[in-house]
Design a protein around this motif. Structure first.
Motif, PDB file in Angstrom:
ATOM      1  N   GLU A  23      -4.761   9.233   3.296  1.00  0.00           N
ATOM      2  CA  GLU A  23      -5.400   8.033   2.768  1.00  0.00           C
ATOM      3  C   GLU A  23      -4.393   6.891   2.684  1.00  0.00           C
ATOM      4  O   GLU A  23      -3.230   7.099   2.323  1.00  0.00           O
TER       5      GLU A  23
ATOM      6  N   VAL B 166      -3.844   3.760   0.525  1.00  0.00           N
ATOM      7  CA  VAL B 166      -4.289   3.261  -0.775  1.00  0.00           C
ATOM      8  C   VAL B 166      -3.640   1.900  -1.020  1.00  0.00           C
ATOM      9  O   VAL B 166      -2.424   1.741  -0.856  1.00  0.00           O
TER      10      VAL B 166
ATOM     11  N   HIS C 209      -9.405   6.183   4.875  1.00  0.00           N
ATOM     12  CA  HIS C 209      -8.951   7.392   5.545  1.00  0.00           C
ATOM     13  C   HIS C 209      -8.290   6.980   6.865  1.00  0.00           C
ATOM     14  O   HIS C 209      -8.850   6.180   7.623  1.00  0.00           O
TER      15      HIS C 209
ATOM     16  N   GLU D 127      -8.356  -0.875  -6.853  1.00  0.00           N
ATOM     17  CA  GLU D 127      -7.773   0.013  -5.852  1.00  0.00           C
ATOM     18  C   GLU D 127      -8.803   0.364  -4.779  1.00  0.00           C
ATOM     19  O   GLU D 127      -9.960   0.639  -5.086  1.00  0.00           O
ATOM     20  N   HIS D 128      -8.345   0.347  -3.530  1.00  0.00           N
ATOM     21  CA  HIS D 128      -9.200   0.697  -2.399  1.00  0.00           C
ATOM     22  C   HIS D 128      -8.493   1.748  -1.548  1.00  0.00           C
ATOM     23  O   HIS D 128      -7.255   1.834  -1.540  1.00  0.00           O
ATOM     24  N   ARG D 129      -9.289   2.524  -0.819  1.00  0.00           N
ATOM     25  CA  ARG D 129      -8.742   3.597   0.008  1.00  0.00           C
ATOM     26  C   ARG D 129      -9.392   3.575   1.384  1.00  0.00           C
ATOM     27  O   ARG D 129     -10.596   3.322   1.503  1.00  0.00           O
TER      28      ARG D 129
ATOM     29  N   ARG E 168      -0.926   8.461   1.470  1.00  0.00           N
ATOM     30  CA  ARG E 168      -0.975   9.756   0.799  1.00  0.00           C
ATOM     31  C   ARG E 168      -1.504  10.792   1.793  1.00  0.00           C
ATOM     32  O   ARG E 168      -2.716  10.843   2.066  1.00  0.00           O
TER      33      ARG E 168
ATOM     34  N   GLY F 157       0.821  -1.199   0.000  1.00  0.00           N
ATOM     35  CA  GLY F 157       0.000   0.000   0.000  1.00  0.00           C
ATOM     36  C   GLY F 157       0.853   1.246   0.000  1.00  0.00           C
ATOM     37  O   GLY F 157       2.090   1.183   0.008  1.00  0.00           O
TER      38      GLY F 157
ATOM     39  N   ASP G 203      -4.107  -2.111  -3.346  1.00  0.00           N
ATOM     40  CA  ASP G 203      -4.746  -2.846  -4.438  1.00  0.00           C
ATOM     41  C   ASP G 203      -5.071  -4.257  -3.972  1.00  0.00           C
ATOM     42  O   ASP G 203      -4.246  -4.934  -3.350  1.00  0.00           O
TER      43      ASP G 203
ATOM     44  N   ASN H 250     -14.944   4.579   4.555  1.00  0.00           N
ATOM     45  CA  ASN H 250     -14.121   3.527   5.158  1.00  0.00           C
ATOM     46  C   ASN H 250     -14.860   2.201   5.316  1.00  0.00           C
ATOM     47  O   ASN H 250     -14.564   1.421   6.220  1.00  0.00           O
TER      48      ASN H 250
END
Length: 268
Positions: free
Chosen positions: A167, A169, A180, A176-178, A142, A139, A171, A247
């Motif tokens: 975030e 981030v 917070h 792609e997933h995020r 960011r 991951g 895969d 989330n």
């Protein structure tokens, strides 16, 4: 699965069980008393008189209250700041009970930790999914540049602020997933509260993920095997935040801690 990775995960799980079931761990919390609810400073079943003064607590006690302060019998008046040590190291005690001062968004409370709590006596362990190396994902962190605060519901039904710093981030299966996340101001360790498709079904309604501090270039390992239950899964008197908007992962996180093991049924 490598032997080292499997052994490290097993050690993590065993440490978690030891931590939550310790005499003054999360299972021992039996009450959180907000001082605003007791303007006279008298909290039922808690010795002494507890009053908020300028963000601190003025504790007044007599010998008959049976309190200790920093391990010594206490009678008189003391001013207390919120506790930063673990509950096992609380400054104030009443026999086996540890009394912990906490502050949340300017509100001050006294928490009671009892090593003989019903939850601790009923504890049978944590239901956990065996380690799966496929759920260790690369991951990247960011950062936002400045902290943002969102209002979220908490486990006690109130709405409070949750500080977020960026975030996380990653895969999974080409998507792609995020999440917070918050970042600890000293260590830089990341922390996320998240839900997923299993939440409230085959796992607790939400969980925490603590992937540690990212590398200087932002790289961070997202190990879903170490998803863990929040403190409010062990005692209802914690005020854990619910996941912020965005989330809730759109897939099943069948990994890590799922929920408490059910108590054994009584014999017929």
């Amino acid at each position: 699965m490598s032997d080292d990775a499997g052994r490290a995960w097993k050690d993590w799980h065993e440490h978690r069980v030891d931590t939550v079931s310790a005499p003054y761990g999360p299972l021992a919390l039996t009450a959180t008393h907000w001082l605003a609810d007791y303007p006279d400073g008298r909290i039922p079943a808690v010795p002494g008189r507890w009053q908020e003064t300028d963000g601190r607590v003025r504790l007044t006690a007599t010998e008959a209250d049976g309190l200790t302060l920093d391990g010594a019998p206490f009678a008189g008046t003391a001013r207390l700041d919120p506790d930063h040590a673990p509950p096992a190291g609380a400054r104030v005690a009443a026999g086996p009970l540890h009394l912990v001062v906490v502050r949340r968004e300017g509100a001050v409370a006294v928490r009671v930790f009892d090593p003989d709590s019903p939850a601790r006596r009923a504890f049978r362990g944590i239901e956990v999914t065996p380690y799966d190396p496929a759920l260790v994902l690369p991951g990247r962190f960011r950062p936002y540049g400045e902290q943002r605060t969102v209002r979220v519901e908490t486990a006690d039904g109130q709405v409070r602020g949750l500080g977020l710093d960026g975030e996380l981030v990653f895969d999974r299966a080409g998507t792609e997933h995020r999440l917070h996340v918050a970042a600890d101001g000293e260590s830089g360790a990341l922390w996320a509260v998240f839900a997923d498709v299993t939440s409230s079904l085959t796992s607790y309604r939400f969980r925490f993920l603590k992937p540690g501090p990212p590398h200087r270039d932002g790289r961070v390992t997202v190990d879903l095997n170490r998803a863990e239950l929040p403190p409010c899964a062990f005692a209802e008197h914690f005020i854990c935040p619910f996941p912020p908007p965005g989330n809730t992962l759109p897939f099943e996180v069948t990994a890590g801690e799922r929920r408490l093991k059910a108590a054994l049924a009584p014999p017929f």
